[in-house]
Scaffold this motif. Structure first.
Motif, PDB file in Angstrom:
ATOM      1  N   GLN A   1      37.712  35.853  50.868  1.00 34.71           N
ATOM      2  CA  GLN A   1      37.558  35.274  49.534  1.00 34.71           C
ATOM      3  C   GLN A   1      37.269  36.322  48.463  1.00 34.71           C
ATOM      4  O   GLN A   1      36.963  35.980  47.325  1.00 34.71           O
ATOM      5  N   ASN A   2      37.350  37.584  48.842  1.00 37.07           N
ATOM      6  CA  ASN A   2      37.096  38.687  47.908  1.00 37.07           C
ATOM      7  C   ASN A   2      35.749  38.547  47.201  1.00 37.07           C
ATOM      8  O   ASN A   2      35.642  38.695  45.997  1.00 37.07           O
ATOM      9  N   LYS A   3      34.737  38.222  47.948  1.00 36.16           N
ATOM     10  CA  LYS A   3      33.389  38.070  47.401  1.00 36.16           C
ATOM     11  C   LYS A   3      32.634  39.380  47.586  1.00 36.16           C
ATOM     12  O   LYS A   3      32.926  40.182  48.459  1.00 36.16           O
ATOM     13  N   SER A   4      31.627  39.600  46.740  1.00 31.64           N
ATOM     14  CA  SER A   4      30.802  40.795  46.872  1.00 31.64           C
ATOM     15  C   SER A   4      29.351  40.428  46.610  1.00 31.64           C
ATOM     16  O   SER A   4      29.047  39.403  46.007  1.00 31.64           O
ATOM     17  N   LEU A   5      28.468  41.294  47.076  1.00 27.34           N
ATOM     18  CA  LEU A   5      27.045  41.104  46.829  1.00 27.34           C
ATOM     19  C   LEU A   5      26.687  41.669  45.459  1.00 27.34           C
ATOM     20  O   LEU A   5      27.492  42.375  44.827  1.00 27.34           O
ATOM     21  N   GLU A   6      25.492  41.402  45.006  1.00 24.74           N
ATOM     22  CA  GLU A   6      25.057  41.929  43.721  1.00 24.74           C
ATOM     23  C   GLU A   6      25.025  43.457  43.784  1.00 24.74           C
ATOM     24  O   GLU A   6      24.521  44.039  44.730  1.00 24.74           O
ATOM     25  N   GLY A   7      25.553  44.095  42.782  1.00 23.73           N
ATOM     26  CA  GLY A   7      25.559  45.540  42.722  1.00 23.73           C
ATOM     27  C   GLY A   7      26.791  46.179  43.348  1.00 23.73           C
ATOM     28  O   GLY A   7      27.022  47.366  43.191  1.00 23.73           O
ATOM     29  N   GLU A   8      27.575  45.410  44.076  1.00 20.13           N
ATOM     30  CA  GLU A   8      28.797  45.956  44.674  1.00 20.13           C
ATOM     31  C   GLU A   8      29.958  45.762  43.711  1.00 20.13           C
ATOM     32  O   GLU A   8      30.005  44.798  42.947  1.00 20.13           O
ATOM     33  N   THR A   9      30.876  46.689  43.777  1.00 20.33           N
ATOM     34  CA  THR A   9      32.065  46.612  42.930  1.00 20.33           C
ATOM     35  C   THR A   9      33.288  46.646  43.825  1.00 20.33           C
ATOM     36  O   THR A   9      33.391  47.480  44.730  1.00 20.33           O
ATOM     37  N   LEU A  10      34.219  45.738  43.592  1.00 21.28           N
ATOM     38  CA  LEU A  10      35.464  45.720  44.349  1.00 21.28           C
ATOM     39  C   LEU A  10      36.473  46.612  43.665  1.00 21.28           C
ATOM     40  O   LEU A  10      36.646  46.552  42.441  1.00 21.28           O
ATOM     41  N   VAL A  11      37.136  47.436  44.424  1.00 14.28           N
ATOM     42  CA  VAL A  11      38.161  48.322  43.894  1.00 14.28           C
ATOM     43  C   VAL A  11      39.463  47.965  44.587  1.00 14.28           C
ATOM     44  O   VAL A  11      39.556  47.992  45.811  1.00 14.28           O
ATOM     45  N   TYR A  12      40.469  47.624  43.828  1.00 16.88           N
ATOM     46  CA  TYR A  12      41.777  47.302  44.372  1.00 16.88           C
ATOM     47  C   TYR A  12      42.656  48.534  44.274  1.00 16.88           C
ATOM     48  O   TYR A  12      42.885  49.072  43.184  1.00 16.88           O
ATOM     49  N   LEU A  13      43.133  48.989  45.406  1.00 17.84           N
ATOM     50  CA  LEU A  13      43.986  50.170  45.447  1.00 17.84           C
ATOM     51  C   LEU A  13      45.425  49.746  45.660  1.00 17.84           C
ATOM     52  O   LEU A  13      45.707  48.794  46.389  1.00 17.84           O
ATOM     53  N   PRO A  14      46.370  50.466  45.052  1.00 21.60           N
ATOM     54  CA  PRO A  14      47.780  50.124  45.295  1.00 21.60           C
ATOM     55  C   PRO A  14      48.180  50.529  46.708  1.00 21.60           C
ATOM     56  O   PRO A  14      47.574  51.406  47.315  1.00 21.60           O
ATOM     57  N   LYS A  15      49.193  49.874  47.192  1.00 23.02           N
ATOM     58  CA  LYS A  15      49.697  50.225  48.523  1.00 23.02           C
ATOM     59  C   LYS A  15      50.364  51.587  48.469  1.00 23.02           C
ATOM     60  O   LYS A  15      50.936  51.972  47.459  1.00 23.02           O
ATOM     61  N   ASN A  16      50.280  52.328  49.567  1.00 20.72           N
ATOM     62  CA  ASN A  16      50.860  53.669  49.623  1.00 20.72           C
ATOM     63  C   ASN A  16      52.373  53.596  49.630  1.00 20.72           C
ATOM     64  O   ASN A  16      52.973  52.764  50.305  1.00 20.72           O
TER      65      ASN A  16
END
Length: 141
Positions: free
Chosen positions: A91-106
């Motif tokens: 579900q692409n959830k994160s805890l407080e203080g965490e940041t999600l980084v989406y990287l492109p496919k290689n």
């Protein structure tokens, strides 16, 4: 020749031409081979049964290990840690203080960018002698 003479001749021939000890020896020989054959077949059957038993024991141990592994996996899947990790991943959830980084496919270019350098380093190490490798390892030469 009278009947008595024929009977006497038959007794003599039976006694001297076909002795009883030859007959008993033949019977004893047959009995011996029958015992040997029975022993060999019994030993062979016991060996086959022992092999089958060992195979079944191995299967039993493997099944016990599989059951134990399944129990441990079920315990892990029921744990809060797994449920949290699964929810975060799906579900692409994160805890407080965490940041999600989406990287492109290689791309293919990015995947093959450093392969040439790795091959060059490997061939360089392969050309050195064993003594040179040890000197480099021990003294950093």
């Amino acid at each position: 020749m009278s009947m008595k003479d024929k009977i006497r001749k038959a007794k003599y021939n039976l006694k001297h031409d076909f002795p009883l000890d030859r007959f008993l020896f033949a019977v004893a020989l047959l009995f011996f081979f029958a015992c040997v054959w029975g022993t060999i077949s019994s030993v062979t059957r016991n060996w086959e049964l022992e092999q089958r038993l060992a195979s079944r024991r191995k299967e039993l141990e493997l099944t016990k290990l599989e059951v134990e592994s399944a129990k441990l996996e079920n315990e892990y899947l029921a744990s809060e840690e797994y449920q949290e990790l699964s929810a975060r991943a799906k579900q692409n959830k994160s805890l407080e203080g965490e940041t999600l980084v989406y990287l492109p496919k290689n791309t293919e270019r990015a995947k093959t960018k450093h392969k040439d350098n790795i091959v060059a380093v490997e061939t360089e190490e392969d050309t050195r002698t064993n003594f040179e490798k040890w000197m480099s390892f021990l003294f950093g030469v």
